[in-house]
Design an enzyme around this catalytic site. Sequence first.
Site, PDB file in Angstrom:
ATOM      1  N   SER A  11       0.797  -1.228   0.000  1.00 46.03           N
ATOM      2  CA  SER A  11       0.000   0.000   0.000  1.00 46.03           C
ATOM      3  C   SER A  11       0.827   1.274   0.000  1.00 46.03           C
ATOM      4  CB  SER A  11      -0.934   0.016   1.212  1.00 46.03           C
ATOM      5  OG  SER A  11      -1.772  -1.111   1.173  1.00 46.03           O
ATOM      6  N   THR A  12       2.041   1.221   0.556  1.00 42.50           N
ATOM      7  CA  THR A  12       2.879   2.427   0.598  1.00 42.50           C
ATOM      8  C   THR A  12       4.240   2.129  -0.010  1.00 42.50           C
ATOM      9  OG1 THR A  12       3.877   1.964   2.754  1.00 42.50           O
ATOM     10  CG2 THR A  12       1.765   3.135   2.758  1.00 42.50           C
TER      11      THR A  12
END
Length: 197
Positions: A11-12
């Site tokens: 996600s990051t």
Amino acid sequence: MGKLIGCARVSTRQQDADRQVADLLNTGVRRDDIYIDSGVSGGRASRPAFDKAVAALEDGDTLVITTLDRLGRSTQNMLTFAEALRGRGAGLRVLNLGGGDVDTATPMGSMVFTVMAALAQMELEIKRERITDSVAKRRAAGKDLGGRRQTFTDSQIRNALRLIDGGEPATQVARDLGMSRATLYRRIRELPQATTI
């Protein structure tokens, strides 16, 4: 038998997909057939590497993901996606689903996938509900919700100084502004042509 196409997602950009890639390689996916999305939310409908992985699938191939949450957020979207793959003659394999390896090409795998997709969506909705409830309780109690601190103009600080000069306790003026007394005094000292207290 077709080939295995692997897909990983983090996600990051600060996270890495090393563990997912290792699991995919251990399953027999070739390194050249692994597609990785970095810094992409599972809630997004379009994910560049995921889209390329799906486009690379041919009849008899299997898309391999490590966990169900790498696929998406909504049960309906996951089920529609699995059905679309089946319609193209491709399969879906989830490595760590329900304590085992689930292949939607089998009737039992398809049933387990359906149940686990519903549970994954329920878990996400429960988390959202808890967060919303927590924020509402903190807001009602007048507590800090985090986020960026409010900035105050020089004019607001001068007005606070006038209140203090007029006899209001500095502690109360600072509290009303949402800052500590020490911060208020520092901001007063920083004012251009400030009158010191």
